[in-house]
Enzyme design. Structure first.
Site, PDB file in Angstrom:
ATOM      1  CB  SER A 104      -5.688 -25.681  38.766  1.00  0.00           C
ATOM      2  OG  SER A 104      -4.476 -26.364  38.551  1.00  0.00           O
ATOM      3  CE1 TYR A 138      -5.623 -28.018  44.040  1.00  0.00           C
ATOM      4  CE2 TYR A 138      -4.889 -28.362  41.778  1.00  0.00           C
ATOM      5  CZ  TYR A 138      -5.121 -27.522  42.846  1.00  0.00           C
ATOM      6  OH  TYR A 138      -4.848 -26.167  42.725  1.00  0.00           O
TER       7      TYR A 138
END
Length: 265
Positions: free
Chosen positions: A133, A146
């Site tokens: 990501s 995350y």
């Protein structure tokens, strides 16, 4: 004297190879890199029951790959299997697997094939794809847990690339994908202050770019392209300047409206 000549020789070889690699990279910015054929190749997709996983399964089905679909949700995974077959997959298999449980991964792996990377090394053939990501490149306010997982995934995949390269396993390729938010529902409610530079990505677009990167054997794929520029700036700008850019882009507030995935009734 001979050692000096040897050192000079090594330097010239290094400079020549470096120049060639730069010219090669520039060339492939102007023309598309040849796409490899994945027809008949085994493609294992984790999280295949929804989102990017399902869309990737459909793309590789159309390319003639042999699909192995893993997901913790059996019903959703079966739906992906059916969709893949309708998209043209002649060989596709679905397995229920919770990838957060090591024993579960080993159990399901025994149903498909014994091992992954060792088998790739033995055959000097394979392709590792890591969906990291943009949060695996830059820390994000409100996303510490995350970000930690995505930084770890990025580092693991990059290390695997370096290990296989050091062992001259040039037949094993790696692609590391770092997208901004994608409209899969995972980040429902998140916003962007600069949709022109940092748009929230459409899933179909993201999957198309991922498959293209795999077929062209690219190591890194950042989406949107503005992320390449951001990483370039991060490498040399003062921290305060970087914080000003982040504030201008609204990075500090992307999670303010976060609601999370919508639960099915």
């Amino acid at each position: 004297m001979s050692s000096n000549l040897e050192s000079a020789k090594d330097m010239f070889i290094f400079l020549g190879k470096s120049l060639f690699s730069i010219l090669e990279a520039l060339l492939f910015q102007l023309i598309s890199k040849p796409r490899k054929n994945v027809a008949g190749e085994i493609v294992l997709i984790t999280g295949a029951g929804s989102g990017l996983g399902r869309l990737l399964a459909l793309q590789f089905a159309r390319l003639g790959a042999v699909l192995v679909l893993w997901d913790v949700n059996k019903e959703a995974n079966e739906e992906s299997l059916q969709a893949a077959r309708e998209a043209g997959a002649t060989r596709a298999h679905a397995y229920t697997c919770d990838c957060s449980q090591r024993e579960e991964v080993y159990r399901v792996a025994d149903q498909t094939y014994k091992a992954f990377l060792p088998a790739m090394v033995a055959n000097n053939h394979g392709h590792l794809v890591c969906i990291s990501s943009s949060a695996g490149l830059i820390g994000v306010n409100g996303l510490a847990d995350y970000c930690a997982s995505k930084f770890a995934a990025f580092g693991f995949a990059e290390s695997m690339f370096l290990e296989t390269s050091a062992q001259k396993q040039n037949g094993i390729k790696t692609t590391i994908v770092c997208p901004f938010f994608i409209k899969t529902g995972m980040f429902e409610g998140c916003t962007t202050n600069c949709p022109t530079l940092l748009p929230i990505l459409e899933p179909e677009y993201a999957v198309r770019k991922i498959v293209e990167a795999i077929l062209q054997e690219k190591l890194y794929l950042y989406m949107p392209k503005f992320l390449y520029f951001i990483m370039f700036l991060k490498s040399f700008l003062p921290v305060k300047t970087g914080m000003l850019i982040a504030d201008y882009l609204g990075v500090f507030h992307v999670m303010d409206g976060f609601t999370g995935p919508k639960k099915k009734a």
